[in-house]
Design a protein around this motif. Structure first.
Motif, mmCIF file in Angstrom:
data_model
loop_
_atom_site.group_PDB
_atom_site.id
_atom_site.type_symbol
_atom_site.label_atom_id
_atom_site.label_comp_id
_atom_site.label_asym_id
_atom_site.label_seq_id
_atom_site.Cartn_x
_atom_site.Cartn_y
_atom_site.Cartn_z
ATOM 1 N N VAL A 60 7.968 4.629 -8.905
ATOM 2 C CA VAL A 60 8.414 4.819 -7.524
ATOM 3 C C VAL A 60 7.197 5.072 -6.652
ATOM 4 O O VAL A 60 6.423 6.011 -6.904
ATOM 5 N N ALA A 61 7.006 4.229 -5.641
ATOM 6 C CA ALA A 61 5.910 4.390 -4.687
ATOM 7 C C ALA A 61 6.410 5.181 -3.470
ATOM 8 O O ALA A 61 7.560 5.019 -3.044
ATOM 9 N N GLU A 62 5.536 6.004 -2.907
ATOM 10 C CA GLU A 62 5.894 6.854 -1.777
ATOM 11 C C GLU A 62 5.065 6.492 -0.557
ATOM 12 O O GLU A 62 3.873 6.183 -0.678
ATOM 13 N N ASN A 63 5.719 6.574 0.628
ATOM 14 C CA ASN A 63 5.074 6.220 1.902
ATOM 15 C C ASN A 63 4.438 4.836 1.814
ATOM 16 O O ASN A 63 3.214 4.675 1.824
ATOM 17 N N LYS A 83 9.908 5.009 3.024
ATOM 18 C CA LYS A 83 9.490 6.283 2.452
ATOM 19 C C LYS A 83 9.289 6.174 0.942
ATOM 20 O O LYS A 83 8.347 6.732 0.382
ATOM 21 N N GLU A 84 10.200 5.493 0.264
ATOM 22 C CA GLU A 84 10.094 5.275 -1.175
ATOM 23 C C GLU A 84 10.504 3.851 -1.508
ATOM 24 O O GLU A 84 11.333 3.262 -0.820
ATOM 25 N N LYS A 85 9.919 3.337 -2.573
ATOM 26 C CA LYS A 85 10.269 1.989 -3.021
ATOM 27 C C LYS A 85 10.035 1.893 -4.520
ATOM 28 O O LYS A 85 8.988 2.329 -5.033
ATOM 29 N N VAL A 86 11.003 1.316 -5.213
ATOM 30 C CA VAL A 86 10.853 1.087 -6.643
ATOM 31 C C VAL A 86 9.927 -0.105 -6.853
ATOM 32 O O VAL A 86 10.123 -1.171 -6.288
ATOM 33 N N VAL A 87 8.886 0.089 -7.663
ATOM 34 C CA VAL A 87 7.893 -0.947 -7.929
ATOM 35 C C VAL A 87 8.046 -1.408 -9.373
ATOM 36 O O VAL A 87 8.043 -0.594 -10.304
ATOM 37 N N ARG A 88 8.177 -2.699 -9.542
ATOM 38 C CA ARG A 88 8.337 -3.252 -10.891
ATOM 39 C C ARG A 88 6.957 -3.524 -11.496
ATOM 40 O O ARG A 88 6.268 -4.468 -11.106
ATOM 41 N N LEU A 89 6.570 -2.672 -12.437
ATOM 42 C CA LEU A 89 5.307 -2.829 -13.152
ATOM 43 C C LEU A 89 5.613 -2.874 -14.643
ATOM 44 O O LEU A 89 6.268 -1.982 -15.178
ATOM 45 N N ARG A 125 0.848 -1.183 0.000
ATOM 46 C CA ARG A 125 0.000 0.000 0.000
ATOM 47 C C ARG A 125 0.886 1.237 0.000
ATOM 48 O O ARG A 125 1.901 1.282 0.703
ATOM 49 N N ALA A 126 0.519 2.236 -0.820
ATOM 50 C CA ALA A 126 1.303 3.463 -0.889
ATOM 51 C C ALA A 126 0.363 4.657 -1.054
ATOM 52 O O ALA A 126 -0.736 4.524 -1.607
ATOM 53 N N GLU A 127 0.822 5.817 -0.564
ATOM 54 C CA GLU A 127 0.015 7.028 -0.712
ATOM 55 C C GLU A 127 -0.049 7.477 -2.163
ATOM 56 O O GLU A 127 -1.043 8.055 -2.601
ATOM 57 N N SER A 128 1.011 7.215 -2.921
ATOM 58 C CA SER A 128 1.049 7.610 -4.330
ATOM 59 C C SER A 128 2.109 6.803 -5.055
ATOM 60 O O SER A 128 2.968 6.169 -4.439
#
Length: 367
Positions: A212-215, A232-238, A196-199
């Motif tokens: 890049v997902a935040e929070n 705080k941030e995470k690279v998401v593979r889509l 789950r991410a805020e954005s």
């Protein structure tokens, strides 16, 4: 190519161009009367409306009614030949009926080839012009298309691969950033991973473009229990680009045939359902040129018979056949896009049925 071939081919092409221009004027006049209020509200000049809308609308009408133009043109000039006893003179000279039909099939093949490459590469460019105008100036006045944010018109729920699902809310195509984002992985009917991410945003600052997902809040579920991590941030593979998160009802019409094939292949790899509309469009880009060839043959067989009614009888019969063909085509398309009817059959069934009709008409034609 003999003198007879050039004569019939020349008449066919001239009649086709005349028929196409005539119906284009009628179509533009009707469309202008329907959209006059939208044109006034747009605040554009007549020249701007022509370049930004009708430069796309006219090729679209040509591609849509191309088989009908050919059919009417063939019936029109062939019935004139039959009325003046030219067909009787040609056959009485010893020319076989199949030889008489040869220039028709050459002309039909030429026009079918033009339509095939036009629908594959050039008509999508015209559709892009027309659809951009519709989205900018017309659809915003349509309450059915201009949905509010409360209806979540910019929300997406997609299948990334065989076990991964993602959802995004309020994606902005300009900033390439969204609101709330989630991603789930399901194995053997059980949730094993949740994010789950805020954005989420499309990051182009690095050499490798990425999401890049935040929070972020991650949950990993296994036999040991549930583990929760925060970042705080995470690279998401889509496996998708930002333009794939833009809802575009005109997308299938704007894509060239290679682009449409790639889109269908990518969506099938993701396990996306409801692709029949895209597949029907793809198969019709091949079946419609064959329709041109088929209707050319039917028109020549029908109109070569000399009747007391003259051109009127031929045109009336031709219009009836064209109407039945269009109805069959629309029914098969609806059954495929709204049901489970195979798209390949939906695109080709009208042609298969009227191939049988053409054969029966040929058997009974005076030779």
């Amino acid at each position: 190519m003999k003198k007879l071939d050039w004569y019939i081919l020349n008449r066919l092409l001239i009649s086709f161009v005349f028929c196409m221009l005539l119906f284009t004027v009628i179509a533009v006049a009707i469309d202008t009367s329907e959209k006059s209020d939208d044109f006034v509200k747009s605040g554009l000049s007549s020249w701007q409306i022509f370049t930004k809308y009708y430069m796309g609308f006219i090729p679209y009408i040509w591609s849509l009614l191309f088989p009908l133009f050919v059919f009417i043109a063939v019936i029109f000039f062939t019935s004139k030949m039959a009325l003046r006893s030219e067909v009787i003179a040609i056959l009485a000279s010893g020319t076989r009926f199949t030889r008489f039909l040869r220039p028709y099939m050459i002309g039909g093949l030429l026009l079918a080839t033009i339509l095939f490459f036009g629908r594959a590469y050039f008509i999508p460019m015209a559709n892009n012009i027309m659809s951009n105008f519709r989205k900018t100036y017309i659809d915003k006045n349509d309450p059915l298309k201009n949905r509010s944010e409360s209806a979540c018109s910019t929300c997406f729920y997609k299948r990334v691969d065989s076990i991964t699902y993602m959802g995004v809310k309020n994606f902005d195509a300009v900033t390439q950033k969204s609101g709330a984002f989630f991603m789930d992985r399901v194995k053997r009917g059980k949730l094993v991973y949740n994010l789950r991410a805020e954005s989420v945003r499309w990051d182009t600052t690095k050499r490798q473009r990425r999401w890049v997902a935040e929070n972020v809040v991650e949950r990993l579920v296994d036999s040991l229990g549930e583990r929760v991590t925060h970042s705080k941030e995470k690279v998401v593979r889509l496996n998708m680009a930002p333009d794939e998160l833009i809802k575009d009802e005109y997308l299938k019409d704007k894509l060239t045939t290679p682009g449409l094939k790639r889109l269908i292949k990518n969506e099938e790899l993701r396990g996306t359902e409801g692709l029949n509309a895209l597949k029907v469009e793809l198969y019709k880009r091949t079946s419609t040129p064959f329709t041109v060839l088929l209707l050319t043959f039917i028109g020549a067989v029908i109109a070569s018979r000399k009747t007391r009614g003259g051109s009127g009888m031929h045109l009336a019969l031709g219009i009836v056949i064209a109407a039945v063909f269009i109805l069959a085509d629309q029914f098969s398309t609806v059954f495929s896009t709204k049901g489970n009817f195979p798209p390949l059959l939906a695109a080709w069934i009208p042609n298969l049925f009227f191939t049988f009709v053409a054969f029966q008409l040929y058997k009974t034609a005076p030779k």
